[in-house]
Scaffold this active site. Structure first.
Site, short mmCIF file in Angstrom:
data_model
loop_
_atom_site.label_atom_id
_atom_site.label_comp_id
_atom_site.label_asym_id
_atom_site.label_seq_id
_atom_site.Cartn_x
_atom_site.Cartn_y
_atom_site.Cartn_z
CD GLU A 136 30.54 -19.48 -60.02
OE1 GLU A 136 30.28 -18.28 -59.84
OE2 GLU A 136 30.94 -20.21 -59.10
NE ARG A 174 32.47 -12.78 -52.47
CZ ARG A 174 32.40 -14.05 -52.88
NH1 ARG A 174 32.97 -14.43 -54.01
NH2 ARG A 174 31.74 -14.94 -52.16
CG ASP A 176 34.54 -19.04 -53.68
OD1 ASP A 176 34.33 -18.75 -54.87
OD2 ASP A 176 33.79 -18.69 -52.75
CG HIS A 211 26.42 -19.96 -59.37
ND1 HIS A 211 26.81 -21.07 -58.64
CD2 HIS A 211 27.03 -18.89 -58.78
CE1 HIS A 211 27.60 -20.67 -57.66
NE2 HIS A 211 27.76 -19.37 -57.72
CG HIS A 265 26.67 -14.38 -57.61
ND1 HIS A 265 27.78 -14.35 -58.42
CD2 HIS A 265 26.82 -15.48 -56.82
CE1 HIS A 265 28.55 -15.39 -58.15
NE2 HIS A 265 28.02 -16.08 -57.18
C1 GLA Z 1 30.25 -18.00 -56.08
C2 GLA Z 1 31.08 -17.30 -55.08
C3 GLA Z 1 31.07 -18.08 -53.81
C4 GLA Z 1 29.66 -18.27 -53.32
C5 GLA Z 1 28.83 -18.91 -54.38
C6 GLA Z 1 27.39 -18.98 -53.98
O1 GLA Z 1 30.84 -19.13 -56.52
O2 GLA Z 1 32.38 -17.07 -55.52
O3 GLA Z 1 31.84 -17.41 -52.86
O4 GLA Z 1 29.10 -17.04 -52.97
O5 GLA Z 1 28.94 -18.21 -55.58
O6 GLA Z 1 27.21 -19.51 -52.71
#
Ligand code: GLA
Length: 380
Positions: free
Chosen positions: A345, A108, A279, A207, A133
């Site tokens: 990731e 982000r 996350d 991803h 992304h």
């Molecule tokens: C990343 C983001 C998540 C989500 C995924 C896709 O991992 O950090 O919050 O947006 O991609 O769904």
């Protein structure tokens, strides 16, 4: 028959090459097949790389996407450990980013804005108020140019893409190259490089959604994870880092020792609640490196499959598929529910362009961006 010196040398080199390419009697290969058409009628391809051990990796030029990774379990049974779709139509407009190459900026950027050299750039806000992304049409939705660059190191597919100055709001003509190499050691290496003609920011990743039990069966809560990171970057309600590097010790974010993903995921923890699970970006102890370092290990005790993630990147986003809600029908019409897979990731930290104290994501003309990540598969 008498053999001349050059002939003997030729025979030796051939023998060595054949051996490298066909350990255990099998031959590593690359096959190309049709993978469907994009909405605007472009034919996409699927490249299937096979190594001498029978491990198989399929990649499409749509989004630079890894579509499947087929690896053996502890009994030698081969299964696909990635979530995804059967053809290109699923990947188009997809919000899950299954297997995709992510850019220009993985993760982000707060409020779709950043300032570079005194100039403010505005990006599409495609995740609430933030950019996620790479924006509305990031690298995961672009058509890449493919080339077979296989060598004795393994079957290798090179994907290139020229992102034009101003694309999705980012400055500079950016020339990107991603090379996927499948070695006979069951390692898939991803080598990213890029150059620009204007100062810009860049954060490339892949991803892939892993479910080591194969075929997206069940959930990943029993998978045991190790993250070589003693700090993570806590987030606000929109999943933007607050800027703090917080110690994981004594929190559900401590994966310094192998722990089941589900062991603490439902704990009453502010950070877990904000994200609906994990996350977050972990700050890898090794930092940004030139050579690969071990960042993570994930082990599925049922199948015995283990994934090691090695990288040169300073961070890793561990995501537990919190947004999967059963609405996606993937390969073979499989329904993907919450926690059906995890992502690891490798990356620079989220929102780095707005955090001068984070490792820089700036790239200038004359410099070459270069990072590497390896997904290595083992059984125990
Ligand atoms: C990343 C983001 C998540 C989500 C995924 C896709 O991992 O950090 O919050 O947006 O991609 O769904």
């Amino acid at each position: 028959m008498k053999l001349s010196v050059p002939m003997v040398a030729f025979l030796l080199v051939s023998l060595l090459t054949v051996n490298a390419w066909s350990a255990q009697g099998k031959k590593s290969t690359m096959q190309k097949q049709a993978f469907g058409k994009t909405d605007d009628g472009q034919q996409m391809d699927l490249y299937t790389l096979t190594n001498a051990k029978g491990m198989e990796v399929a990649i499409t030029n749509f989004g630079g996407t890894i579509v499947s990774i087929k690896v053996p379990d502890k009994n030698g049974n081969i299964a696909d450990v990635l979530l995804g779709y059967d053809d290109v139509s699923g990947y188009q407009g997809g919000k899950a980013y299954f297997g995709a190459t992510i850019g220009r900026y993985g993760n982000r950027i707060a409020k779709g804005k950043f300032t570079l050299d005194g100039k403010t750039y505005t990006l599409p806000q495609n995740d609430g108020v933030n950019t996620l992304h790479g924006g509305t049409k990031g690298f995961s939705q672009r058509v890449w140019t493919a080339k077979d660059v296989s060598s004795p190191a393994g079957q290798a597919l090179q994907l290139t893409y020229l992102s034009k100055d101003g694309e999705e709001g980012f400055p500079g003509n950016l020339s990107v190259k991603v090379v996927f190499t499948l070695a006979n050691t069951n390692e898939l290496k991803i080598d990213y490089s890029a150059t620009t003609d204007k100062d810009t920011v860049l954060n490339l990743t892949n991803h892939s959604y892993f479910n080591l039990s194969g075929k997206g069966e069940g959930d990943i809560l029993g998978t045991e994870l190790t993250l070589h990171a003693s700090k993570f970057t806590p987030v606000d309600a929109t999943l933007i880092p607050t800027g703090e590097l917080r110690a994981v010790k004594g929190t559900p974010f401590d994966f310094t020792k192998s722990t089941a993903i589900g062991a603490r995921i439902n704990q009453d923890d502010e950070q877990l609640k904000l994200a609906g699970g994990y996350d977050h970006n972990w700050v890898l102890d090794a930092g940004k490196t030139v050579a690969l370092h071990l960042a993570a290990q994930a082990y599925d005790p049922t199948s015995g499959r283990e994934l090691e993630v090695l990288t040169t990147e300073p961070g890793i986003q561990f995501y537990t598929g919190n947004f999967l809600d059963g609405s996606i029908h993937g390969k073979g019409d499989k329904v993907y529910n919450k926690h059906a897979a995890f992502c690891l990731e490798t990356q620079h930290f989220p929102d780095s362009p707005n955090h001068p104290k984070f490792p820089t994501t700036e790239l200038k003309p004359g410099q070459r961006y270069h990072t590497m990540t390896v997904f290595k598969f083992l059984t125990k």
